[in-house]
Design a protein around this motif. Sequence first.
Motif, PDB file in Angstrom:
ATOM      1  N   UNK A 189      -1.540 -13.327 -13.487  1.00 60.41           N
ATOM      2  CA  UNK A 189      -0.277 -12.583 -13.560  1.00 60.41           C
ATOM      3  C   UNK A 189      -0.386 -11.266 -12.804  1.00 60.41           C
ATOM      4  N   UNK A 190      -1.474 -10.532 -13.002  1.00 60.43           N
ATOM      5  CA  UNK A 190      -1.620  -9.211 -12.391  1.00 60.43           C
ATOM      6  C   UNK A 190      -1.658  -9.302 -10.872  1.00 60.43           C
ATOM      7  N   UNK A 191      -2.440 -10.227 -10.343  1.00 54.83           N
ATOM      8  CA  UNK A 191      -2.533 -10.371  -8.890  1.00 54.83           C
ATOM      9  C   UNK A 191      -1.182 -10.758  -8.295  1.00 54.83           C
ATOM     10  N   UNK A 192      -0.508 -11.711  -8.932  1.00 57.23           N
ATOM     11  CA  UNK A 192       0.783 -12.149  -8.408  1.00 57.23           C
ATOM     12  C   UNK A 192       1.827 -11.046  -8.532  1.00 57.23           C
ATOM     13  N   UNK A 193       1.746 -10.271  -9.620  1.00 61.34           N
ATOM     14  CA  UNK A 193       2.721  -9.201  -9.851  1.00 61.34           C
ATOM     15  C   UNK A 193       2.585  -8.090  -8.828  1.00 61.34           C
ATOM     16  N   UNK A 194       1.362  -7.666  -8.548  1.00 64.90           N
ATOM     17  CA  UNK A 194       1.212  -6.574  -7.584  1.00 64.90           C
ATOM     18  C   UNK A 194       1.535  -7.055  -6.173  1.00 64.90           C
ATOM     19  N   UNK A 195       1.186  -8.305  -5.856  1.00 61.49           N
ATOM     20  CA  UNK A 195       1.500  -8.831  -4.533  1.00 61.49           C
ATOM     21  C   UNK A 195       3.007  -8.884  -4.296  1.00 61.49           C
ATOM     22  N   UNK A 196       3.756  -9.133  -5.357  1.00 62.81           N
ATOM     23  CA  UNK A 196       5.207  -9.284  -5.225  1.00 62.81           C
ATOM     24  C   UNK A 196       5.976  -8.059  -5.713  1.00 62.81           C
ATOM     25  N   UNK A 197       5.280  -6.947  -5.851  1.00 59.14           N
ATOM     26  CA  UNK A 197       5.955  -5.710  -6.255  1.00 59.14           C
ATOM     27  C   UNK A 197       7.022  -5.368  -5.223  1.00 59.14           C
ATOM     28  N   UNK A 198       8.244  -5.155  -5.680  1.00 59.61           N
ATOM     29  CA  UNK A 198       9.367  -5.014  -4.752  1.00 59.61           C
ATOM     30  C   UNK A 198       9.797  -3.570  -4.522  1.00 59.61           C
ATOM     31  N   UNK A 199       8.976  -2.604  -4.903  1.00 63.10           N
ATOM     32  CA  UNK A 199       9.345  -1.201  -4.692  1.00 63.10           C
ATOM     33  C   UNK A 199       9.157  -0.836  -3.215  1.00 63.10           C
ATOM     34  N   UNK A 200      10.244  -0.562  -2.541  1.00 63.28           N
ATOM     35  CA  UNK A 200      10.195  -0.272  -1.104  1.00 63.28           C
ATOM     36  C   UNK A 200      10.251   1.209  -0.792  1.00 63.28           C
ATOM     37  N   UNK A 201      10.719   2.022  -1.736  1.00 65.18           N
ATOM     38  CA  UNK A 201      10.788   3.468  -1.536  1.00 65.18           C
ATOM     39  C   UNK A 201       9.989   4.167  -2.630  1.00 65.18           C
ATOM     40  N   UNK A 202       9.279   5.206  -2.252  1.00 66.28           N
ATOM     41  CA  UNK A 202       8.447   5.922  -3.206  1.00 66.28           C
ATOM     42  C   UNK A 202       9.300   6.694  -4.216  1.00 66.28           C
ATOM     43  N   UNK A 203       8.814   6.776  -5.447  1.00 66.40           N
ATOM     44  CA  UNK A 203       9.466   7.597  -6.464  1.00 66.40           C
ATOM     45  C   UNK A 203       9.290   9.069  -6.094  1.00 66.40           C
ATOM     46  N   UNK A 204      10.342   9.830  -6.213  1.00 70.95           N
ATOM     47  CA  UNK A 204      10.269  11.251  -5.865  1.00 70.95           C
ATOM     48  C   UNK A 204       9.494  12.045  -6.907  1.00 70.95           C
ATOM     49  N   UNK A 205       8.934  13.133  -6.465  1.00 72.27           N
ATOM     50  CA  UNK A 205       8.286  14.119  -7.341  1.00 72.27           C
ATOM     51  C   UNK A 205       7.060  13.590  -8.084  1.00 72.27           C
ATOM     52  N   UNK A 206       6.427  12.558  -7.556  1.00 71.38           N
ATOM     53  CA  UNK A 206       5.168  12.124  -8.156  1.00 71.38           C
ATOM     54  C   UNK A 206       4.005  12.820  -7.440  1.00 71.38           C
ATOM     55  N   UNK A 207       2.860  12.842  -8.096  1.00 77.30           N
ATOM     56  CA  UNK A 207       1.644  13.397  -7.506  1.00 77.30           C
ATOM     57  C   UNK A 207       0.705  12.231  -7.224  1.00 77.30           C
ATOM     58  N   UNK A 208       0.346  12.053  -5.973  1.00 76.84           N
ATOM     59  CA  UNK A 208      -0.504  10.926  -5.573  1.00 76.84           C
ATOM     60  C   UNK A 208      -1.851  11.487  -5.127  1.00 76.84           C
ATOM     61  N   UNK A 209      -2.921  11.077  -5.827  1.00 80.75           N
ATOM     62  CA  UNK A 209      -4.279  11.509  -5.510  1.00 80.75           C
ATOM     63  C   UNK A 209      -5.045  10.304  -4.977  1.00 80.75           C
ATOM     64  N   UNK A 210      -5.624  10.463  -3.792  1.00 79.53           N
ATOM     65  CA  UNK A 210      -6.224   9.295  -3.136  1.00 79.53           C
ATOM     66  C   UNK A 210      -7.506   9.686  -2.422  1.00 79.53           C
ATOM     67  N   UNK A 211      -8.513   8.824  -2.511  1.00 81.40           N
ATOM     68  CA  UNK A 211      -9.770   9.065  -1.820  1.00 81.40           C
ATOM     69  C   UNK A 211      -9.717   8.598  -0.378  1.00 81.40           C
ATOM     70  N   UNK A 212     -10.366   9.341   0.504  1.00 83.46           N
ATOM     71  CA  UNK A 212     -10.337   8.955   1.919  1.00 83.46           C
ATOM     72  C   UNK A 212     -11.329   7.846   2.262  1.00 83.46           C
ATOM     73  N   UNK A 213     -12.048   7.331   1.239  1.00 86.03           N
ATOM     74  CA  UNK A 213     -12.953   6.206   1.464  1.00 86.03           C
ATOM     75  C   UNK A 213     -12.613   5.040   0.526  1.00 86.03           C
ATOM     76  N   UNK A 214     -11.349   4.938   0.166  1.00 86.66           N
ATOM     77  CA  UNK A 214     -10.886   3.863  -0.715  1.00 86.66           C
ATOM     78  C   UNK A 214     -10.837   2.549   0.070  1.00 86.66           C
ATOM     79  N   UNK A 215     -11.659   1.537  -0.293  1.00 87.18           N
ATOM     80  CA  UNK A 215     -11.663   0.286   0.463  1.00 87.18           C
ATOM     81  C   UNK A 215     -10.559  -0.686   0.046  1.00 87.18           C
ATOM     82  N   UNK A 216      -9.955  -0.457  -1.117  1.00 83.30           N
ATOM     83  CA  UNK A 216      -8.924  -1.365  -1.610  1.00 83.30           C
ATOM     84  C   UNK A 216      -7.561  -0.999  -1.027  1.00 83.30           C
ATOM     85  N   UNK A 217      -7.218   0.280  -1.101  1.00 85.88           N
ATOM     86  CA  UNK A 217      -5.990   0.795  -0.499  1.00 85.88           C
ATOM     87  C   UNK A 217      -6.382   1.875   0.517  1.00 85.88           C
ATOM     88  N   UNK A 218      -6.750   1.478   1.730  1.00 83.17           N
ATOM     89  CA  UNK A 218      -7.213   2.455   2.728  1.00 83.17           C
ATOM     90  C   UNK A 218      -6.195   3.567   2.958  1.00 83.17           C
TER      91      UNK A 218
END
Length: 215
Positions: A151-180
Amino acid sequence: MKHIYLMPGMAASSLIFENIKLPEKDYTMHYLEWIIPEPKESLTSYVSRLLVKVVHKKPVLLGVSFGGVIVQEMAKQIEVEKLILVSTVKSNKEFPRRMRFSKTTGLHKILPTSLVQSFDVLSKYSFGIAPKKIEMYKKYLSVNSSIYLDWALDTIMNWDQEESIRDCIHIHGDEDPVFPIKYIDQCITVPGGTHVMIVNRFRWFNEHLPALISS
């Protein structure tokens, strides 16, 4: 007092937050856990069932990886004070090329999720953890259900959010191999941070989260 609800990554338990420490006089942390989805359950329905555990008004939500997708969906159903995303994506436009290919071909549906009892399988497909670190992260896995993983794999693959939610804080590593990070737009970059930086870079979060929450 601010109430912070923390959602772990795919198949992981809230133990991934065990080293996250915020001033107790200002913050109360609440740890969310995965539940097994109902047959063919929609993401909206699943999130609604998880929200039963969120009992405070206008909480701060923090989600890691697939948990980041979950808290974004929560924010569509309840009012939140702050939305903090870690090692995740804000829309399907930030998916890496291999995920887009998998969605198009349906490749993710033939991954051996029934073998999730083997941590090696889960690490390859969900966490991007090097073999030498497998034992270190083994304790953080809580869900070994193929029903959940399918369920989880299929759900994230088919996530239909095309525009980012406003006013969120996104913290991301510059060596992330899953979501470069090259696919990620507008984030706070953690130098040397990987997909599991909430675990091995917890000092960065302890230092910076209070100011980010209050910003």
